[in-house]
Design an enzyme around this catalytic site. Structure first.
Site, mmCIF file in Angstrom:
data_model
loop_
_atom_site.group_PDB
_atom_site.id
_atom_site.type_symbol
_atom_site.label_atom_id
_atom_site.label_comp_id
_atom_site.label_asym_id
_atom_site.label_seq_id
_atom_site.Cartn_x
_atom_site.Cartn_y
_atom_site.Cartn_z
ATOM 1 C CB SER A 169 55.731 33.967 34.179
ATOM 2 O OG SER A 169 54.164 34.042 33.813
ATOM 3 C CE LYS A 227 46.469 38.832 30.723
ATOM 4 N NZ LYS A 227 46.233 37.519 30.773
ATOM 5 N N GLY A 270 32.295 33.366 31.793
ATOM 6 C CA GLY A 270 33.025 34.295 32.023
ATOM 7 C C GLY A 270 33.240 35.246 30.681
ATOM 8 C CB ALA A 271 31.967 37.771 29.126
ATOM 9 C CB ALA A 273 40.941 35.459 30.895
ATOM 10 C CE1 TYR A 332 48.508 30.221 36.620
ATOM 11 C CE2 TYR A 332 49.101 29.418 38.446
ATOM 12 C CZ TYR A 332 49.158 30.470 37.692
ATOM 13 O OH TYR A 332 49.923 31.683 37.902
HETATM 14 P P1 NAP Z 1 38.641 39.784 34.898
HETATM 15 O O1 NAP Z 1 38.836 40.512 33.586
HETATM 16 O O2 NAP Z 1 38.588 40.354 36.213
HETATM 17 O O3 NAP Z 1 37.088 38.862 34.671
HETATM 18 C C1 NAP Z 1 36.691 38.119 35.690
HETATM 19 C C2 NAP Z 1 35.730 37.382 35.298
HETATM 20 O O4 NAP Z 1 34.871 36.681 36.531
HETATM 21 C C3 NAP Z 1 34.183 38.133 34.653
HETATM 22 O O5 NAP Z 1 33.653 37.277 33.812
HETATM 23 C C4 NAP Z 1 33.478 38.397 36.076
HETATM 24 O O6 NAP Z 1 32.018 38.389 35.774
HETATM 25 C C5 NAP Z 1 33.685 36.888 36.535
HETATM 26 N N1 NAP Z 1 33.506 37.088 37.920
HETATM 27 C C6 NAP Z 1 34.260 37.771 39.018
HETATM 28 N N2 NAP Z 1 33.522 37.580 40.187
HETATM 29 C C7 NAP Z 1 32.433 36.980 40.146
HETATM 30 C C8 NAP Z 1 31.217 36.559 40.864
HETATM 31 N N3 NAP Z 1 31.431 36.857 42.174
HETATM 32 N N4 NAP Z 1 30.239 35.951 40.245
HETATM 33 C C9 NAP Z 1 30.143 35.553 39.054
HETATM 34 N N5 NAP Z 1 31.045 36.033 38.163
HETATM 35 C C10 NAP Z 1 32.592 36.497 38.645
HETATM 36 O O7 NAP Z 1 39.632 38.619 34.851
HETATM 37 P P2 NAP Z 1 40.307 37.821 33.776
HETATM 38 O O8 NAP Z 1 41.657 38.482 33.512
HETATM 39 O O9 NAP Z 1 39.337 37.407 32.775
HETATM 40 O O10 NAP Z 1 40.651 36.309 34.613
HETATM 41 C C11 NAP Z 1 39.887 35.561 34.694
HETATM 42 C C12 NAP Z 1 40.153 34.084 35.215
HETATM 43 O O11 NAP Z 1 41.336 33.787 34.218
HETATM 44 C C13 NAP Z 1 41.205 34.229 36.393
HETATM 45 O O12 NAP Z 1 40.703 32.953 37.084
HETATM 46 C C14 NAP Z 1 42.634 33.842 35.926
HETATM 47 O O13 NAP Z 1 43.423 33.099 36.901
HETATM 48 C C15 NAP Z 1 42.397 33.128 34.680
HETATM 49 N N6 NAP Z 1 43.693 33.277 33.566
HETATM 50 C C16 NAP Z 1 44.347 32.040 33.346
HETATM 51 C C17 NAP Z 1 45.539 32.175 32.581
HETATM 52 C C18 NAP Z 1 46.215 31.154 32.370
HETATM 53 O O14 NAP Z 1 47.240 31.118 31.615
HETATM 54 N N7 NAP Z 1 45.879 29.897 32.823
HETATM 55 C C19 NAP Z 1 45.686 33.346 31.680
HETATM 56 C C20 NAP Z 1 44.952 34.531 32.123
HETATM 57 C C21 NAP Z 1 43.649 34.575 33.033
HETATM 58 P P3 NAP Z 1 31.585 40.082 35.334
HETATM 59 O O15 NAP Z 1 31.707 40.178 34.056
HETATM 60 O O16 NAP Z 1 30.280 39.983 35.702
HETATM 61 O O17 NAP Z 1 32.276 41.138 36.219
#
Ligand code: NAP
Length: 281
Positions: free
Chosen positions: A16, A64, A125-126, A129, A226
């Site tokens: 950022s 967030k 995913g849930a 993000a 990314y």
């Molecule tokens: P988060 O709230 O921690 O959610 C993580 C997600 O991944 C949940 O769905 C979780 O499943 C799943 N997960 C984690 N470890 C796992 C495993 N070992 N096996 C299966 N599922 C697993 O994180 P977030 O903020 O949503 O971020 C998620 C992704 O989005 C990240 O990779 C981040 O880099 C990306 N992102 C990108 C942008 C962008 O602008 N490009 C912006 C925001 C986020 P459970 O629900 O079962 O825990």
């Protein structure tokens, strides 16, 4: 002087500052955007400090959801998804907004030269993000949003939230171990949004059963991560259409920039800033 910044924990990897400072500089506003590690324990005190010292803040993992509770008020879209990635601060008051949803919407349109009207979306995913983006997409004319997630209750809750936003929406929750439903869901989808954190580490497994992806499928894969991942490499091997999370980060940041400055964001400059990074960090 630093008047805007991104906070999170960890935060060192953030693109950022490079992206936002490139935009501010291109508009003759200097390089006022900083970066700071803020832990969960420090977050309430940070909000009080920010109230008096900054004009704008970007919030990233893992704050967030808590930021939505700490802001003085929320925009409608931030309230709908219960997630905040942008603070707009004026006259000692903190307004929380969520630009991740519009970021993903614009990224899908840009990367795949596609509309969203009538499209079927499948999320892997849930988490935070997925929550911020799926609820937004539910209001973008798509007809279906389904979820595959390790924790099924979180997927069901998010599916319900999307249907509340758009009662005409079709939404299914699929258990990752369900080979039949998973294969059918991927085959039906126009867009597969990879929104798990699997892929952030090189040793991570694929976020979905690789055998569900086949050459010649219509599905377009958007990986919110990314940097290169196994999923992106596999999609390339199968000659499927795919994109990484760069454009989503650029577009959500551009929307934050627009909210803070009321200036049309210089998108191409921000893309270059993303690539170059920020030497002044
Ligand atoms: P988060 O709230 O921690 O959610 C993580 C997600 O991944 C949940 O769905 C979780 O499943 C799943 N997960 C984690 N470890 C796992 C495993 N070992 N096996 C299966 N599922 C697993 O994180 P977030 O903020 O949503 O971020 C998620 C992704 O989005 C990240 O990779 C981040 O880099 C990306 N992102 C990108 C942008 C962008 O602008 N490009 C912006 C925001 C986020 P459970 O629900 O079962 O825990």
């Amino acid at each position: 002087m630093i008047k805007y910044l991104v906070i999170g924990d960890p935060i060192g990897h953030s693109r950022s500052p490079g992206m936002q400072n490139a935009a501010f500089a291109a508009c003759g506003l200097g390089r006022p955007y900083g970066i700071k590690k803020v832990t969960a324990e420090e977050l309430p005190d940070f909000f009080e400090f920010a109230r008096k010292n900054y004009f704008g803040v970007n919030i990233t993992v893992p704050h967030k959801i808590r930021a939505a509770e700490l802001a003085d008020s929320l925009t409608e879209r931030a309230g709908e998804c219960g997630s905040v990635n942008t603070l707009i601060i004026s006259e000692n008051s903190i307004l929380g907004d969520s630009t991740d949803g519009v970021g993903l919407e614009m990224a899908l349109k840009y990367c795949f030269n596609s509309t969203l009207e009538g499209k079927k979306i499948l999320f892997c995913g849930a988490g935070g993000a997925a929550r911020a983006t799926a609820v937004h997409l539910a209001g973008c004319g798509v007809t279906e949003i389904s979820f595959i997630n390790r924790t099924i209750e979180k997927a069901q809750e998010l599916s319900d939230l999307c249907c509340k936003k758009n009662p005409a929406l079709v939404s299914e929750v699929i258990v990752p171990a369900d080979d039949v439903l998973g294969r059918v869901a991927v085959g039906r989808a126009d867009f597969l949004i990879q929104a798990t954190s699997l892929g952030l580490k090189e040793s991570d497994p694929m976020p979905l059963n690789a055998s569900w992806l086949e050459k010649g499928m219509k599905v377009k894969i958007f990986d919110t991560i990314y940097h290169p991942t196994k999923l992106q490499k596999y999609a390339e091997e199968l000659s499927l259409s795919w994109a990484n999370g760069k454009e989503m980060l650029v577009q959500q940041g551009a929307e934050s920039f627009r909210l803070w400055t009321k200036i049309v964001p210089p998108l191409e400059v921000m893309r270059e800033g993303f690539d170059k990074g920020d030497d002044l960090q």
